[in-house]
Scaffold this motif. Structure first.
Motif, PDB file in Angstrom:
ATOM      1  N   MET A 137       6.121  -3.922  -4.032  1.00 50.95           N
ATOM      2  CA  MET A 137       5.226  -4.623  -3.111  1.00 50.95           C
ATOM      3  C   MET A 137       5.828  -4.738  -1.706  1.00 50.95           C
ATOM      4  O   MET A 137       5.101  -4.873  -0.722  1.00 50.95           O
ATOM      5  N   ALA A 138       7.146  -4.692  -1.610  1.00 50.95           N
ATOM      6  CA  ALA A 138       7.788  -4.748  -0.298  1.00 50.95           C
ATOM      7  C   ALA A 138       7.824  -3.388   0.385  1.00 50.95           C
ATOM      8  O   ALA A 138       7.983  -3.317   1.610  1.00 50.95           O
ATOM      9  N   THR A 139       7.690  -2.312  -0.387  1.00 49.65           N
ATOM     10  CA  THR A 139       7.872  -0.968   0.165  1.00 49.65           C
ATOM     11  C   THR A 139       6.617  -0.107   0.164  1.00 49.65           C
ATOM     12  O   THR A 139       6.392   0.655   1.110  1.00 49.65           O
ATOM     13  N   ALA A 140       5.805  -0.212  -0.885  1.00 52.65           N
ATOM     14  CA  ALA A 140       4.623   0.657  -0.972  1.00 52.65           C
ATOM     15  C   ALA A 140       3.677   0.500   0.216  1.00 52.65           C
ATOM     16  O   ALA A 140       3.161   1.501   0.727  1.00 52.65           O
ATOM     17  N   PRO A 141       3.418  -0.727   0.689  1.00 47.62           N
ATOM     18  CA  PRO A 141       2.544  -0.847   1.863  1.00 47.62           C
ATOM     19  C   PRO A 141       3.077  -0.097   3.090  1.00 47.62           C
ATOM     20  O   PRO A 141       2.300   0.418   3.898  1.00 47.62           O
ATOM     21  N   VAL A 142       4.401  -0.038   3.232  1.00 47.86           N
ATOM     22  CA  VAL A 142       5.002   0.703   4.345  1.00 47.86           C
ATOM     23  C   VAL A 142       4.726   2.188   4.193  1.00 47.86           C
ATOM     24  O   VAL A 142       4.375   2.878   5.157  1.00 47.86           O
ATOM     25  N   LEU A 143       4.869   2.701   2.966  1.00 48.33           N
ATOM     26  CA  LEU A 143       4.594   4.111   2.708  1.00 48.33           C
ATOM     27  C   LEU A 143       3.118   4.425   2.935  1.00 48.33           C
ATOM     28  O   LEU A 143       2.776   5.458   3.521  1.00 48.33           O
ATOM     29  N   VAL A 144       2.251   3.537   2.473  1.00 47.32           N
ATOM     30  CA  VAL A 144       0.805   3.752   2.649  1.00 47.32           C
ATOM     31  C   VAL A 144       0.455   3.796   4.127  1.00 47.32           C
ATOM     32  O   VAL A 144      -0.272   4.694   4.594  1.00 47.32           O
ATOM     33  N   GLY A 150       5.161   9.815  -0.330  1.00 49.18           N
ATOM     34  CA  GLY A 150       6.474   9.269  -0.666  1.00 49.18           C
ATOM     35  C   GLY A 150       6.698   9.274  -2.155  1.00 49.18           C
ATOM     36  O   GLY A 150       5.854   9.728  -2.940  1.00 49.18           O
ATOM     37  N   SER A 151       7.848   8.763  -2.545  1.00 49.54           N
ATOM     38  CA  SER A 151       8.221   8.749  -3.965  1.00 49.54           C
ATOM     39  C   SER A 151       8.910   7.437  -4.295  1.00 49.54           C
ATOM     40  O   SER A 151       9.800   6.989  -3.568  1.00 49.54           O
ATOM     41  N   THR A 178       8.077   0.357 -17.469  1.00 50.29           N
ATOM     42  CA  THR A 178       7.408   1.615 -17.820  1.00 50.29           C
ATOM     43  C   THR A 178       5.919   1.524 -17.536  1.00 50.29           C
ATOM     44  O   THR A 178       5.312   2.449 -16.972  1.00 50.29           O
ATOM     45  N   GLY A 179       5.310   0.404 -17.889  1.00 46.68           N
ATOM     46  CA  GLY A 179       3.891   0.210 -17.609  1.00 46.68           C
ATOM     47  C   GLY A 179       3.600   0.096 -16.130  1.00 46.68           C
ATOM     48  O   GLY A 179       2.605   0.647 -15.635  1.00 46.68           O
ATOM     49  N   LEU A 180       4.459  -0.593 -15.396  1.00 41.53           N
ATOM     50  CA  LEU A 180       4.290  -0.679 -13.951  1.00 41.53           C
ATOM     51  C   LEU A 180       4.281   0.710 -13.328  1.00 41.53           C
ATOM     52  O   LEU A 180       3.461   1.013 -12.446  1.00 41.53           O
ATOM     53  N   GLY A 181       5.190   1.557 -13.789  1.00 42.24           N
ATOM     54  CA  GLY A 181       5.288   2.892 -13.228  1.00 42.24           C
ATOM     55  C   GLY A 181       4.003   3.682 -13.371  1.00 42.24           C
ATOM     56  O   GLY A 181       3.523   4.303 -12.415  1.00 42.24           O
ATOM     57  N   LEU A 188      -1.582   4.589  -6.514  1.00 40.86           N
ATOM     58  CA  LEU A 188      -0.986   5.062  -5.271  1.00 40.86           C
ATOM     59  C   LEU A 188      -1.116   6.572  -5.096  1.00 40.86           C
ATOM     60  O   LEU A 188      -0.794   7.107  -4.030  1.00 40.86           O
ATOM     61  N   GLY A 189      -1.599   7.236  -6.133  1.00 40.32           N
ATOM     62  CA  GLY A 189      -1.724   8.687  -6.066  1.00 40.32           C
ATOM     63  C   GLY A 189      -2.584   9.167  -4.911  1.00 40.32           C
ATOM     64  O   GLY A 189      -2.301  10.199  -4.299  1.00 40.32           O
ATOM     65  N   LYS A 190      -3.636   8.422  -4.580  1.00 39.50           N
ATOM     66  CA  LYS A 190      -4.531   8.864  -3.498  1.00 39.50           C
ATOM     67  C   LYS A 190      -3.820   8.868  -2.145  1.00 39.50           C
ATOM     68  O   LYS A 190      -4.292   9.514  -1.202  1.00 39.50           O
TER      69      LYS A 190
END
Length: 272
Positions: A137-144, A150-151, A178-181, A188-190
């Protein structure tokens, strides 16, 4: 010769020692700059081994800089989302971008099922599962927002694919990772952001070195369950760099069609 991570910046939790340090160094060898965090203190409920120290994190900095790469290193608790966001922001401001994430921080407490205290259970879940959620949650919004894809690599465990006796909260947390992943990968795939989980078996870290000797005592009267941890390859535990090799692949452009995958690096522990 160009490195596989040239021009990329990676955020890593639990980077002061063990697997986290191995990820930082191996990624730096491939050309990445690093944003590293670690709590750098012991957790009161974790009594079987001590936590990392500020000096450990300084050593990670020394090793990365010795490879000619830049690193922003800060003390931070993965249970503190606001603090993680602050460090991510500072890292991006200084290094210019964010391309990858390794949610690595975690703790382990071993005991029989009825010997865990409520606080021990909560601490393991809060750090090993909620801490991973906080990291994304701290990083994905930055990538989006950056729009370049990103990965994200979530470090689960063999115990996140196969139940681990005498490790109840740890197994619960790692199955949760594992479920979170898989769920994060779907949504986030889109944005062309890949999310995968890595599942180490026995790794030579401070945690494993101090917990493993206790297992025989903990398993007294139920020793047959220790076979759960058996693996095919001779040797007690692998070097953390073996996990870091896989992390490099998952963060590099070589894995641009690899997502929602659980990568077991466990010597066969989860085969049966």
């Amino acid at each position: 010769m160009a490195g596989r991570m040239d021009g990329k910046v990676v955020f890593i939790t639990g980077a002061a020692r063990g697997q986290g340090r191995a990820h930082a160094v191996r990624l730096a060898e491939e050309g990445a700059d690093i944003v590293a965090v670690d709590i750098c203190e012991s957790i009161p409920t974790v009594t079987q081994y001590g936590g990392a120290t500020p000096e450990d994190l300084e050593e990670t900095v020394r090793l990365v800089e010795g490879l000619g790469r830049r690193i922003v290193a800060e003390q931070a608790d993965v249970r503190d989302l606001a603090r993680l966001k602050e460090v991510v922001g500072a890292g991006v401001d200084r290094l210019g971008r964010l391309d990858g994430v390794v949610a690595n921080a975690g703790i382990g407490i071993s005991a029989a099922w009825d010997k865990f205290t409520e606080q021990e259970f909560r601490d393991v879940i809060d750090i090993n599962l909620v801490g991973v959620w906080n990291t994304v949650m701290a990083t994905a919004p930055v990538l989006v927002q950056a729009g370049g894809g990103g990965s994200i690599v979530l470090i689960s465990s063999a115990a996140g694919l196969k139940g681990g006796p005498f490790n109840l909260p740890y197994s619960a947390a790692k199955f949760g990772v594992t479920g979170l992943g898989k769920s994060f990968a779907a949504e986030l795939g889109k944005h062309r952001i890949r999310v995968n989980t890595v599942h180490p078996g026995p790794v030579d870290t401070e945690m494993a070195r101090h917990i493993m000797p206790y297992l025989g005592e903990i398993a007294a009267g139920n020793e047959a369950l220790l076979s759960t941890y058996a693996h095919f390859i001779p040797g007690d535990a692998m070097d953390p760099v073996e996990i870091a090799h896989a992390v490099v692949y998952l963060l590099s452009d070589e894995s641009k069609w690899t997502t929602a995958t659980a990568v077991a690096i466990d010597g066969g522990v989860t085969a049966f």
